[in-house]
Scaffold this motif. Structure first.
Motif, PDB file in Angstrom:
ATOM      1  N   TYR A 110       0.848  -1.200   0.000  1.00 36.78           N
ATOM      2  CA  TYR A 110       0.000   0.000   0.000  1.00 36.78           C
ATOM      3  C   TYR A 110       0.880   1.244   0.000  1.00 36.78           C
ATOM      4  O   TYR A 110       1.154   1.836   1.041  1.00 36.78           O
ATOM      5  CB  TYR A 110      -0.928  -0.014   1.226  1.00 36.78           C
ATOM      6  CG  TYR A 110      -1.681  -1.318   1.369  1.00 36.78           C
ATOM      7  CD1 TYR A 110      -2.795  -1.586   0.568  1.00 36.78           C
ATOM      8  CD2 TYR A 110      -1.262  -2.290   2.267  1.00 36.78           C
ATOM      9  CE1 TYR A 110      -3.476  -2.787   0.673  1.00 36.78           C
ATOM     10  CE2 TYR A 110      -1.938  -3.493   2.384  1.00 36.78           C
ATOM     11  CZ  TYR A 110      -3.035  -3.739   1.590  1.00 36.78           C
ATOM     12  OH  TYR A 110      -3.698  -4.931   1.693  1.00 36.78           O
ATOM     13  N   PRO A 111       1.329   1.644  -1.193  1.00 35.56           N
ATOM     14  CA  PRO A 111       2.339   2.697  -1.299  1.00 35.56           C
ATOM     15  C   PRO A 111       1.917   4.050  -0.729  1.00 35.56           C
ATOM     16  O   PRO A 111       2.773   4.859  -0.370  1.00 35.56           O
ATOM     17  CB  PRO A 111       2.596   2.794  -2.803  1.00 35.56           C
ATOM     18  CG  PRO A 111       1.369   2.215  -3.439  1.00 35.56           C
ATOM     19  CD  PRO A 111       0.910   1.143  -2.515  1.00 35.56           C
ATOM     20  N   HIS A 112       0.625   4.295  -0.654  1.00 36.91           N
ATOM     21  CA  HIS A 112       0.165   5.593  -0.144  1.00 36.91           C
ATOM     22  C   HIS A 112      -0.112   5.561   1.354  1.00 36.91           C
ATOM     23  O   HIS A 112      -0.548   6.567   1.925  1.00 36.91           O
ATOM     24  CB  HIS A 112      -1.095   6.037  -0.888  1.00 36.91           C
ATOM     25  CG  HIS A 112      -0.886   6.170  -2.374  1.00 36.91           C
ATOM     26  ND1 HIS A 112      -0.034   7.096  -2.928  1.00 36.91           N
ATOM     27  CD2 HIS A 112      -1.407   5.459  -3.418  1.00 36.91           C
ATOM     28  CE1 HIS A 112      -0.031   6.969  -4.249  1.00 36.91           C
ATOM     29  NE2 HIS A 112      -0.851   5.978  -4.567  1.00 36.91           N
ATOM     30  N   LEU A 113       0.125   4.432   1.992  1.00 36.66           N
ATOM     31  CA  LEU A 113      -0.157   4.305   3.418  1.00 36.66           C
ATOM     32  C   LEU A 113       1.126   4.120   4.234  1.00 36.66           C
ATOM     33  O   LEU A 113       1.135   3.451   5.261  1.00 36.66           O
ATOM     34  CB  LEU A 113      -1.108   3.123   3.666  1.00 36.66           C
ATOM     35  CG  LEU A 113      -2.499   3.230   3.032  1.00 36.66           C
ATOM     36  CD1 LEU A 113      -3.328   1.998   3.376  1.00 36.66           C
ATOM     37  CD2 LEU A 113      -3.210   4.493   3.496  1.00 36.66           C
ATOM     38  N   GLY A 114       2.185   4.773   3.779  1.00 35.84           N
ATOM     39  CA  GLY A 114       3.462   4.621   4.452  1.00 35.84           C
ATOM     40  C   GLY A 114       3.491   5.125   5.881  1.00 35.84           C
ATOM     41  O   GLY A 114       4.303   4.685   6.688  1.00 35.84           O
ATOM     42  N   GLN A 115       2.572   6.036   6.206  1.00 31.20           N
ATOM     43  CA  GLN A 115       2.507   6.586   7.569  1.00 31.20           C
ATOM     44  C   GLN A 115       1.272   6.083   8.332  1.00 31.20           C
ATOM     45  O   GLN A 115       0.993   6.573   9.428  1.00 31.20           O
ATOM     46  CB  GLN A 115       2.477   8.117   7.500  1.00 31.20           C
ATOM     47  CG  GLN A 115       3.671   8.744   6.802  1.00 31.20           C
ATOM     48  CD  GLN A 115       4.959   8.470   7.546  1.00 31.20           C
ATOM     49  OE1 GLN A 115       5.067   8.725   8.743  1.00 31.20           O
ATOM     50  NE2 GLN A 115       5.948   7.942   6.835  1.00 31.20           N
ATOM     51  N   ALA A 116       0.570   5.137   7.762  1.00 25.14           N
ATOM     52  CA  ALA A 116      -0.685   4.684   8.373  1.00 25.14           C
ATOM     53  C   ALA A 116      -0.479   4.074   9.756  1.00 25.14           C
ATOM     54  O   ALA A 116      -1.374   4.144  10.608  1.00 25.14           O
ATOM     55  CB  ALA A 116      -1.382   3.670   7.462  1.00 25.14           C
ATOM     56  N   HIS A 117       0.695   3.508   9.999  1.00 25.05           N
ATOM     57  CA  HIS A 117       0.943   2.890  11.297  1.00 25.05           C
ATOM     58  C   HIS A 117       1.024   3.919  12.427  1.00 25.05           C
ATOM     59  O   HIS A 117       0.996   3.551  13.605  1.00 25.05           O
ATOM     60  CB  HIS A 117       2.239   2.083  11.257  1.00 25.05           C
ATOM     61  CG  HIS A 117       3.465   2.923  11.016  1.00 25.05           C
ATOM     62  ND1 HIS A 117       3.708   3.537   9.805  1.00 25.05           N
ATOM     63  CD2 HIS A 117       4.502   3.263  11.839  1.00 25.05           C
ATOM     64  CE1 HIS A 117       4.848   4.215   9.889  1.00 25.05           C
ATOM     65  NE2 HIS A 117       5.343   4.067  11.103  1.00 25.05           N
ATOM     66  N   LEU A 118       1.097   5.194  12.072  1.00 24.37           N
ATOM     67  CA  LEU A 118       1.174   6.265  13.072  1.00 24.37           C
ATOM     68  C   LEU A 118      -0.195   6.837  13.421  1.00 24.37           C
ATOM     69  O   LEU A 118      -0.315   7.608  14.375  1.00 24.37           O
ATOM     70  CB  LEU A 118       2.069   7.406  12.555  1.00 24.37           C
ATOM     71  CG  LEU A 118       3.496   7.025  12.166  1.00 24.37           C
ATOM     72  CD1 LEU A 118       4.213   8.223  11.561  1.00 24.37           C
ATOM     73  CD2 LEU A 118       4.249   6.499  13.374  1.00 24.37           C
ATOM     74  N   LEU A 119      -1.217   6.473  12.659  1.00 24.57           N
ATOM     75  CA  LEU A 119      -2.532   7.098  12.831  1.00 24.57           C
ATOM     76  C   LEU A 119      -3.150   6.825  14.193  1.00 24.57           C
ATOM     77  O   LEU A 119      -3.720   7.719  14.818  1.00 24.57           O
ATOM     78  CB  LEU A 119      -3.483   6.631  11.724  1.00 24.57           C
ATOM     79  CG  LEU A 119      -3.143   7.085  10.299  1.00 24.57           C
ATOM     80  CD1 LEU A 119      -4.158   6.521   9.309  1.00 24.57           C
ATOM     81  CD2 LEU A 119      -3.097   8.597  10.204  1.00 24.57           C
TER      82      LEU A 119
END
Length: 211
Positions: A168-177
């Motif tokens: 998921y190339p656009h969710l590189g920061q999703a783990h910080l949400l």
């Protein structure tokens, strides 16, 4: 020495205990047996006040909706009134998130829910909205508030970058949400609320005088 008497059982005491139980452990924890144990009474004594669990849940839900401030409706300009009411409505729901699935149902016979529906509808009609439009706006506002309180979007992501990095190339920061869930969820609600009211203001202008 005489034993201390238990506090008199009444509807307010039952509702308060039921709400505390749902807040702490969720809807599944609420049962006649568990609530009676919390109150130190026998199960059948609860039925003298609430004939069914659904009747009790209705009373609990109505108590929560009684926390919503309606004072601005009909007093402030309708865009400001809708905004302030929606914020108060959401605050009441987010204070009791486990009860939101019950509150998602229509007002039925709940007095606080009916007072709220009446106040919102009346404020919009008095401001010049057609009755049909006022009904739809009230429903739309309710969908926004309930949806925002039902679950956390940001909290739905896991704290593990590996889950998202490869596929998921656009969710590189999703783990910080999830770490910022309060800020994100509140911001999302405010963004939606602003967009909704701004859009309604434009619609109101297009409808013009005579609506």
């Amino acid at each position: 020495m005489a034993r201390p008497r238990s506090p008199l059982l009444n509807q307010e005491r039952i509702v308060t205990a039921a709400l505390a139980l749902v807040d702490a452990e969720g809807l599944a924890a609420l049962s006649t047996r568990r609530l009676a144990a919390e109150l130190g009474v026998s199960g059948p004594s609860l039925y003298n006040h609430f004939p069914t669990k659904d009747a009790l849940l209705d009373a609990v839900a109505d108590t929560v909706l009684g926390e919503v401030d309606l004072g601005m409706l009909g007093r402030e300009p309708w865009p400001d009134a809708l905004r302030d009411w929606a914020r108060s409505y959401r605050a009441a729901l987010t204070a009791h998130p486990n009860l939101v699935p019950v509150l998602a149902h229509g007002p039925g016979r709940r007095a606080s829910a009916l007072r709220m529906a009446d106040a919102v509808f009346g404020a919009l009609v008095d401001a010049g909205w057609p009755r049909g439009e006022a009904t739809r706006i009230g429903a739309l506002m309710r969908y926004l508030v309930l949806g925002s309180a039902l679950a956390s979007f940001a909290g739905g992501f896991v704290d593990d970058q590996r889950v998202y990095a490869a596929d998921y190339p656009h969710l590189g920061q999703a783990h910080l949400l999830a770490e910022h869930r309060g800020e994100i969820d509140e911001g999302a609600f405010e963004t939606g609320l602003a967009a909704l009211i701004e859009g309604l203001a434009l619609r109101f202008e297009r409808l013009g005088p005579g609506i």
